[in-house]
Design an enzyme around this catalytic site. Structure first.
Site, PDB file in Angstrom:
ATOM      1  N   SER A 137       0.826  -1.205   0.000  1.00  0.00           N
ATOM      2  CA  SER A 137       0.000   0.000   0.000  1.00  0.00           C
ATOM      3  C   SER A 137       0.861   1.256   0.000  1.00  0.00           C
ATOM      4  CB  SER A 137      -0.899  -0.017   1.247  1.00  0.00           C
ATOM      5  OG  SER A 137      -1.648   1.172   1.374  1.00  0.00           O
ATOM      6  N   HIS A 142      -5.789   6.771   0.636  1.00  0.00           N
ATOM      7  CA  HIS A 142      -6.958   7.325   1.314  1.00  0.00           C
ATOM      8  C   HIS A 142      -7.343   6.462   2.516  1.00  0.00           C
ATOM      9  CE1 HIS A 142     -11.254   8.477   1.787  1.00  0.00           C
ATOM     10  NE2 HIS A 142     -10.829   9.640   1.349  1.00  0.00           N
ATOM     11  N   LYS A 248     -17.396  13.105  -7.968  1.00  0.00           N
ATOM     12  CA  LYS A 248     -16.422  14.153  -8.265  1.00  0.00           C
ATOM     13  C   LYS A 248     -16.564  14.585  -9.726  1.00  0.00           C
ATOM     14  CE  LYS A 248     -13.591  12.757  -4.408  1.00  0.00           C
ATOM     15  NZ  LYS A 248     -14.504  11.756  -3.833  1.00  0.00           N
ATOM     16  N   THR A 277     -26.369  -3.229   2.652  1.00  0.00           N
ATOM     17  CA  THR A 277     -26.645  -1.789   2.599  1.00  0.00           C
ATOM     18  C   THR A 277     -27.639  -1.491   1.491  1.00  0.00           C
ATOM     19  OG1 THR A 277     -25.586   0.388   2.666  1.00  0.00           O
ATOM     20  CG2 THR A 277     -24.824  -1.121   0.968  1.00  0.00           C
TER      21      THR A 277
END
Length: 422
Positions: A137, A142, A248, A277
């Site tokens: 990573s 983020h 975005k 969800t």
């Protein structure tokens, strides 16, 4: 006994004292006139110009996008009514997933209600299903990527930011038989710098690693048809899983992942962040679909974005306003102190009606506090000049240090991968 109220009040007082406390600026975007917005000030509403929106191309007010959302609400109502597995899959979800898969030349796409959920879901599945997997990573990834990898409890090795040589060193030292995932972003949202994607992908592939790239800050704005930075830099075929967002460049909300069919199907089938969800509201999916389709055909918004970014960067450099990076459309103005950063933002808003949100720790390291400026096609050249003049004036008032001015920079700055500025 612990006084819970006092405990949390002390925690809030602590972040207020060190400049970390975040305050909301209450605004209403004015559709058709954005970046104009109403600021609900204690003295009453007043019109301001927004300089920190992630709606980088102004697509949130595009007539086709607005009409698509309105039409979907009239047909299907306000929400999906359930998870994707239980009554929540709308025809528009299917069309949107096909569209993004085609955009990126991948087998399959899957949409989510947020971009954060994409990183959480995909990295969760990779970390828990691949036996003995090792994540590699980038150190500036983020929070959604970091927390997604960390939650799997898989081994995680951190390579220096945008450093292919260090990634090579870490991969070479790992068990050659272990599954490996290399995870990084194409454009880093706080510094605005661009990853050396071809080099990182080449290193990963030499070690048989799966490549996962977060392109949240590049899809829609870079590459053929808005396919992102990997497409622009010619390494899209080396990216196994690509994460994008509609919040975005596309000006709506939600996120997606594209990649090989079996891998994406595994995310659909095993990721709690997808299974448990609510599905993206059909109206959002319809708006996102209209935005993706428009930007696949139109380059105008991208050209104007990069022209405005180059103009803003150049004028700041001429004025000696320090910038963290000039590599992309994101323009981070370096202040370096949390309290001064807040004062700068407050003066710009209250005295000049320009809204730019201060960015402090933990979003950025201490000592690198900044205003992250996001110009867009809907900011006119006159608005750019006015904003730079306002920053220049308040910079002097606060006695902030300047960088060495760069004469003529406004005429010469062109962000990465962009042709002749308009």
């Amino acid at each position: 006994m612990l006084d819970y109220r006092a405990f949390f009040a002390d925690k809030i007082a602590e972040i207020q004292a060190n400049g970390q406390y975040r305050t909301f600026v209450e605004i209403e975007r004015l559709a058709g006139r954005f970046p104009a917005a109403l600021h609900h000030h204690p003295d009453g509403p007043r019109e301001i110009t927004v300089w920190c929106s992630n709606d980088h191309l102004g697509m949130g007010q595009h007539p086709a996008v607005v009409a698509a959302m309105q039409g979907s609400i009239e047909r299907s109502g306000a929400a999906a009514g359930g998870s994707r597995n239980i009554s929540g899959t709308n025809r528009t979800h299917v069309l949107l997933e096909r569209e993004v898969a085609e955009l990126h030349n991948k087998e399959r796409g899957l949409t989510f209600i947020t971009g954060y959920a994409v990183n959480d879901a995909v990295l969760d599945v990779l970390g828990k299903l691949l036996p003995g997997v090792i994540f590699f990573s980038d150190e500036q990834n983020h929070a959604s990527m970091i927390l997604g990898m960390r939650a799997t409890r898989a081994e995680r090795r951190i390579f220096r930011h945008n450093d292919p040589a260090h990634l090579e060193e870490l991969l070479a030292a790992a068990d050659p038989e272990a599954p490996k995932v290399v995870a990084f972003e194409s454009i880093y949202s706080m510094d605005g710098d661009v990853a050396p994607m071809p080099e990182l992908c080449a290193v990963a592939k030499r070690h048989n690693a799966l490549v996962y790239v977060d392109e949240a800050h590049s899809v829609g704005m870079y590459g053929p048809g808005g396919a992102g930075m990997a497409a622009q830099l010619g390494c899209a075929d080396q990216v196994d899983l690509l994460m994008g967002t509609f919040a975005k460049g596309y000006g709506t909300a939600g996120g997606y992942v594209v990649g090989d069919g079996p891998v994406v199907d595994a995310v659909r089938s095993f990721a709690p962040a997808f299974i448990f969800t609510l599905a993206m509201p059909p109206a959002l999916a319809a708006a996102a679909l209209a935005s993706v389709r428009h930007l696949r055909e139109s380059d105008n918004e991208r050209l104007l974005l990069h022209h405005r970014a180059g103009m803003l960067q150049g004028l700041f450099q001429e004025a000696g306003i320090p910038l963290v990076s000039t590599e992309s459309h994101i323009v981070p103005v370096l202040v370096g102190d949390p309290h001064l950063c807040k004062r700068l933002a407050d003066r710009l808003l209250n005295d000049h009606l320009c809204y730019a949100q201060p960015i402090n720790f933990p979003s950025v390291p201490r000592g690198t506090e900044r205003l992250r400026i996001n110009p867009s096609p809907v900011h006119s050249p006159a608005a750019v000049r006015h904003f730079v003049s306002a920053v220049d004036e308040v910079w002097d008032e606060l006695g902030l240090p300047r960088a060495t001015p760069v004469p003529g920079a406004a005429a010469g700055v062109t962000p990465v991968g962009v042709g002749t500025a308009l």
